[in-house]
Design an enzyme around this catalytic site. Structure first.
Site, mmCIF file in Angstrom:
data_model
loop_
_atom_site.group_PDB
_atom_site.id
_atom_site.type_symbol
_atom_site.label_atom_id
_atom_site.label_comp_id
_atom_site.label_asym_id
_atom_site.label_seq_id
_atom_site.Cartn_x
_atom_site.Cartn_y
_atom_site.Cartn_z
ATOM 1 N N HIS A 438 31.800 38.925 50.738
ATOM 2 C CA HIS A 438 32.551 40.179 50.864
ATOM 3 C C HIS A 438 32.008 41.107 51.946
ATOM 4 O O HIS A 438 32.492 42.236 52.056
ATOM 5 C CB HIS A 438 32.530 40.938 49.532
ATOM 6 C CG HIS A 438 33.490 40.411 48.525
ATOM 7 N ND1 HIS A 438 34.835 40.711 48.530
ATOM 8 C CD2 HIS A 438 33.309 39.584 47.472
ATOM 9 C CE1 HIS A 438 35.435 40.106 47.523
ATOM 10 N NE2 HIS A 438 34.527 39.412 46.865
ATOM 11 N N LYS A 696 37.945 56.008 49.305
ATOM 12 C CA LYS A 696 37.155 54.778 49.230
ATOM 13 C C LYS A 696 35.687 55.159 49.116
ATOM 14 O O LYS A 696 35.329 56.338 49.287
ATOM 15 C CB LYS A 696 37.397 53.867 50.436
ATOM 16 C CG LYS A 696 37.277 54.546 51.777
ATOM 17 C CD LYS A 696 37.644 53.577 52.899
ATOM 18 C CE LYS A 696 39.142 53.407 53.006
ATOM 19 N NZ LYS A 696 39.568 52.041 53.120
ATOM 20 N N ARG A 697 34.870 54.192 48.825
ATOM 21 C CA ARG A 697 33.434 54.417 48.749
ATOM 22 C C ARG A 697 32.954 55.095 50.026
ATOM 23 O O ARG A 697 33.373 54.739 51.129
ATOM 24 C CB ARG A 697 32.751 53.055 48.557
ATOM 25 C CG ARG A 697 31.268 53.058 48.439
ATOM 26 C CD ARG A 697 30.798 51.683 47.928
ATOM 27 N NE ARG A 697 31.326 50.578 48.705
ATOM 28 C CZ ARG A 697 30.706 50.027 49.749
ATOM 29 N NH1 ARG A 697 29.536 50.483 50.147
ATOM 30 N NH2 ARG A 697 31.240 49.001 50.391
ATOM 31 N N LYS A 702 32.649 53.025 56.977
ATOM 32 C CA LYS A 702 34.050 53.349 56.631
ATOM 33 C C LYS A 702 34.528 54.598 57.370
ATOM 34 O O LYS A 702 35.712 54.903 57.385
ATOM 35 C CB LYS A 702 34.197 53.511 55.125
ATOM 36 C CG LYS A 702 33.963 52.201 54.354
ATOM 37 C CD LYS A 702 34.096 52.398 52.858
ATOM 38 C CE LYS A 702 33.772 51.112 52.094
ATOM 39 N NZ LYS A 702 34.834 50.094 52.196
ATOM 40 N N THR A 808 41.175 46.595 50.087
ATOM 41 C CA THR A 808 42.368 46.381 49.249
ATOM 42 C C THR A 808 43.168 47.668 49.103
ATOM 43 O O THR A 808 44.356 47.616 48.809
ATOM 44 C CB THR A 808 41.980 45.851 47.853
ATOM 45 O OG1 THR A 808 41.015 46.718 47.256
ATOM 46 C CG2 THR A 808 41.433 44.440 47.933
ATOM 47 N N LYS A 812 47.378 48.562 48.794
ATOM 48 C CA LYS A 812 48.034 49.402 47.781
ATOM 49 C C LYS A 812 48.849 50.502 48.436
ATOM 50 O O LYS A 812 49.973 50.799 47.999
ATOM 51 C CB LYS A 812 46.974 50.012 46.852
ATOM 52 C CG LYS A 812 46.199 49.003 46.033
ATOM 53 C CD LYS A 812 44.886 49.589 45.528
ATOM 54 C CE LYS A 812 43.949 48.495 45.057
ATOM 55 N NZ LYS A 812 42.563 48.942 44.956
#
Length: 966
Positions: A438, A696-697, A702, A808, A812
């Site tokens: 991952h 998100k985290r 990110k 992911t 969504k």
């Protein structure tokens, strides 16, 4: 609901409920084998039915001593399930029964928390029926079963999902209405299960939903964390963490299996027995106890299992003597050491104690799960256990490197406890286990201290050493010994044991192969042997310094030995038969960079399995208004199971009626978020603004920092404009952030603090008003996502290219008609292809450019954009408060060094990002065009269903077939 109202509603069914409970009106869930007429569900008493037998909860047990019971026939299972569909009256009776006779609350009132628990227990009764029938059938057929091991399962709330999958939403809504409550008010009483944090855990939960829906025989295995990761609070100082309280009132979905427990050992030593076998003895022993959670499929009777392990010590380990002597801490020490294994998800590992606890968690998951799987295999095999058939009945999937210890643990059990040879055990293990990667981040490719592992798991280190030796043998056999440097490079890349001497079997060989170094010849005139030689002036006192033999013999500082470590990802690749990435670009990086040496050796092992999300939770249930529109325009609800039908929306994209309905659904979802944000944060926002969301985290790669710096640039520009100029250039935006920064990740917590400071300034600026709002939603979780995602207009997936494995949340958002802005990273690449390049806002450097850009930076060749420099100075000016942001902004400056040099290329991508955001503003002003893009995002998201992903895993990796109760 008034006490008298609920009492009146209850009294009519009380005697029947008591009779049911006592067994006078039905066999219930505790009896088996009876052919008499019984109630299928003891609590749905209003409509007794005839079935040929009832089903026992204990059937799901994995007790190896339990004999395989006489399985029900497929006809009996069908009869049991098809006898009746519960209506509102029978459901209300079931809820009333649980409110009285499965009490967790005082009897005086039927308030919302009590209503939730009674309703959930009523639903669980229905799930147990399907659950037991499913596993009776699996036992009868002795099917091959997949087992998904994950440290995280981010389930979210279960009530609405369960009754939706059972097709009982309407009936439950009516039943609760008759009891004085609304279903939606009852549902929000449920806390999110604190069993995960980010995409890893949510993916695992989507997979379980798809496995059940598609009728694949499978289980999930995880740990039952008492306090989760943490509950996030946002204060003036930024993020604060407190323990999750999701279990304080109990969990109505789980069933504790006190008869299903396994010993788990730590420490001790390994000794050779008289039989020649190795025995792991002594040490610390705990017990892992199973807690089962049923996972229902959609429009199917198949209900699979999530088995979570909790840990405890035996009562005899409580030191009663120490307790009575007043040493209470010592008395409870063994119990506390066992229980704390399942306290926290990802405990901080800065300390040695934290590292030990993390490794204990990983081993507990692997050991208990494999013991359980093996017990089930032995039970189903009966008297004739054929171990060579184990991989034909069992598939174990390791979700990232956390369950890596499955490999040496399966070897240990097969060799030490079952008596197999090394060759037999290794063949079985490699055919059974598979690995999903991952991440490409080095810190996430776990490397454990060899010394720590030797202390905690001594037998496993012996096995890992033997696997490492097998690998060395394979490498030498494959590449030969002609080129020493090439061979040495391969071993350094591929060995499981890092910085560890070669095994004795190879050490002599490599001594012979290693080229002899030529001695360095020093010219005689450079050698000074005179005791009276004089050095240059001494810097401290200016005197000449006489060189003696003693001063010439000073030795350099010793170089510390590199740490000896166990490379878990390499062990996963070596020990499994398949390795998969989770997006096309990620899988290529895995093959070309992360595991390139292994790919060249075993190319057949490597696959891509692009992630997916369940359309049931992520559009059908969380966005019912949009779901109805899709159903009306496609002509049926078949798309929920056959999601490729979403593509049919493409032919209606320009239809004005569809566009009007589409926009109305979006606005209604926004109104819900407006109320939520006001309640949760105190900020008021306009539903007519663009909702721009990044949830998100929190992590530097990110790039929430890029997002908030872009917002700062927008705010700065607005402040420099007239009112008329602002309104003409910018569309109103509500910029929403959510996500948790790991408690010891200082830079991520600085980013959270920065976002909240910007929000506090911007949201109170009367000149800006509703033109710009910045909101950080505290304690982001699945339930918050189910609210925010349907309301989103724009979503940001802006990671540094090549660093996000898949993602992911991007799937969504697209599924709910949200348009994405992002880099060519992870699943963004495939989403852009499917929704159309013109319906995706693209910016930023490409993955293949990143290494070169970092090299340029290190060489001092990067020239930052003036707008980026202006933004940094604006932040430093103190406009967002007195907090010192030098450390945060400093990470974006300099050319090299830890914690600086802008490793994640925020400055490089900044100009491209803000220019892309200008295109977003321009496009949003044309609502017809924007709505068309939104519809095409939903239509193109059909390829990102977890149903597709699970079909691929089942076919290509697990080799399992659907098994459906008729």
């Amino acid at each position: 609901m008034a006490v008298s109202q609920f009492s009146a509603a209850t009294s009519t069914g009380r005697s029947e409920a008591l009779l049911t409970r006592s067994g006078l009106l039905g066999g219930g869930l505790g009896s088996r084998g009876s052919k008499s007429k019984v109630l299928l569900m003891r609590t749905w008493i209003s409509r007794p039915v005839t079935v040929r037998r009832s089903f026992s909860v204990n059937n799901v047990s994995s007790d190896p001593k339990q004999k395989l019971k006489d399985p029900i026939t497929q006809e009996e299972a069908s009869t049991a399930h098809s006898s009746f569909t519960p209506d509102a009256a029978s459901i209300a009776s079931s809820i009333k029964y649980h409110a009285e006779f499965t009490p967790l609350f005082s009897p005086e009132r039927f308030e919302l928390p009590k209503a939730f628990f009674a309703t959930a227990q009523s639903v669980r009764d229905a799930l147990i029926i399907n659950w037991n029938a499913t596993y009776d059938y699996y036992e009868k057929l002795n099917v091959k079963q997949a087992y998904y091991l994950s440290m995280e399962f981010l389930q979210g709330r279960a009530l609405l999902n369960a009754i939706g999958n059972l097709e009982l939403t309407g009936a439950y809504a009516e039943a609760l209405r008759n009891l004085g409550h609304k279903l939606e008010h009852v549902a929000i009483q449920e806390p999110d299960a604190a069993l995960g944090n980010g995409g890893l855990g949510r993916l695992a939960s989507c997979f379980l939903d798809s496995l059940a829906t598609l009728n694949y025989p499978a289980w999930g295995y995880g740990l039952r964390y008492k306090y989760g990761l943490f509950k996030q609070r946002i204060t003036k100082d930024g993020q604060e963490e407190v323990a999750e309280d999701w279990l304080e009132m109990g969990n109505p979905w789980e069933i504790v299996r006190n008869d299903v427990s396994y010993p788990v050992k730590f420490y001790g030593k390994v000794a050779s027995g008289s039989d020649g076998k190795r025995h792991w003895i002594g040490g610390e022993d705990i017990k892992a106890v199973a807690c089962d959670v049923p996972i229902p499929g959609y429009k199917t009777k198949t209900t699979i299992n999530l088995r979570l392990w909790s840990t405890k010590a035996l009562s005899e380990d409580f030191d009663l003597y120490a307790f009575n002597a007043g040493d209470h801490t010592k008395a409870y020490e063994a119990l506390a050491n066992a229980e704390k294994i399942c306290y926290i998800l990802y405990p901080g590992d800065e300390s040695m104690e934290g590292k030990v606890l993390r490794l204990k968690q990983q081993y507990t998951l692997c050991s208990a799960s494999l013991q359980d799987i093996i017990a089930r295999f032995e039970r189903r095999s009966g008297a004739n256990v054929r171990w060579e058939e184990f991989p034909e009945k069992v598939a174990v999937q390791m979700n990232d490197t956390h369950p890596t210890l499955c490999i040496p643990e399966l070897m240990r059990i097969l060799i030490d406890l079952k008596g197999l040879s090394w060759k037999e055990a290794w063949n079985i293990t490699q055919r059974t286990v598979a690995y999903t990667n991952h991440t490409v981040l080095p810190e996430a490719l776990e490397k454990w201290s060899l010394e720590l592992m030797q202390k905690l798991l001594p037998r496993h280190v012996e096995i890992i050493e033997m696997i490492d030796e097998e690998l060395i043998h394979t490498i030498v056999s494959e590449y030969g010994t002609a080129d020493y440097e090439f061979l040495e490079k391969k071993l350094k890349e591929m060995r499981i044991l890092e910085n560890v001497d070669l095994p004795s079997a190879f050490a002599d060989l490599f001594v012979k192969l290693k080229p002899k170094e030529s001695p360095v010849v020093v010219p005689s005139e450079e050698v000074e042997n005179s005791e009276d030689a004089v050095e240059p002036i001494d810097e401290e006192d200016g005197s000449e310094k006489k060189v003696t033999q003693e001063t010439k013999m000073e030795l350099p500082e010793p170089v510390p030995e590199p740490p000896k470590r166990v490379h878990m990802a390499n062990l996963c690749v070596v020990g499994g038969h398949a390795v998969n990435g989770v997006a096309e670009i990620h899988s290529e990086i895995v093959k070309d960079e992360v595991f390139n040496a292994f790919f060249k050796l075993w190319p057949e092992k490597f696959q891509n399995k692009t992630n997916g999300v369940t359309p049931r939770r992520w559009i059908h249930f969380c966005n019912p208004e949009l779901s109805k529109i899709v159903t009306d325009w496609i002509g049926s609800e078949d798309w929920v199971l056959n999601i490729e039908k979403l593509a049919e929306l493409r032919k209606f994209t320009d239809n004005e009626d569809l566009q009007t309905q589409w926009r109305a659904a979006k606005r209604n979802n926004k109104l819900k978020v407006v109320s939520f944000l006001k309640e949760r944060t105190g900020y008021s926002v306009s539903p007519d603004a663009m909702f721009d969301i990044q949830v998100k985290r929190i992590h530097e790669y990110k790039r929430q920092l890029l997002n908030i710096l872009g917002i700062v640039y927008r705010y700065k520009e607005m402040k420099e404009m007239s009112v008329a100029e602002r309104k003409s250039k910018f569309v109103p935006r509500v910029c929403i952030f959510g996500g948790k920064a790991f408690s010891t990740y200082v830079q991520a917590k600085r980013i959270v603090k920065f976002i909240t400071d910007v929000g506090a300034t911007v949201n109170h600026d009367p000149e800006i008003g509703d033109l710009l709002k910045v909101v950080f939603v505290p304690d982001y979780n699945v339930s918050v996502a189910e609210l925010l995602i349907p309301a989103s207009d724009l979503s940001q997936h802006i990671s540094t290219a090549g660093m996000e494995a898949s993602g992911t949340s991007n799937m969504k958002f697209a599924m709910n008609g949200c348009i994405l802005i992002g880099t060519l990273d992870g699943a963004n690449v495939e989403i852009r292809q499917e929704v159309g390049v013109e319906n995706f806002f693209l910016f930023g450097a490409k993955a293949h450019e990143i290494a070169g850009l970092r090299k340029q930076r290190a060489e001092g060749k990067f020239v930052p954009d003036p707008r980026f420099e202006e933004v940094k100075e604006f932040v430093r000016s103190g406009v967002f408060g007195s907090y010192d942001y030098d450390e945060l902004i400093g990470s974006l400056e300099g050319n090299e060094g830890f914690g600086c040099a802008d490793y994640f290329l925020v400055g490089k991508d900044f100009p491209s990002y803000i220019e892309c955001q200008e295109k977003v503003d321009e496009t949003y002003q044309d609502q017809k065009r924007w709505t068309r893009m939104s519809i095409l995002n939903t239509a193109g998201s059909y390829k990102f269903s977890s149903d597709r992903t699970i079909h691929e895993y089942a076919k290509d990796i697990w080799n399992i077939e659907p098994v459906k109760l008729l």
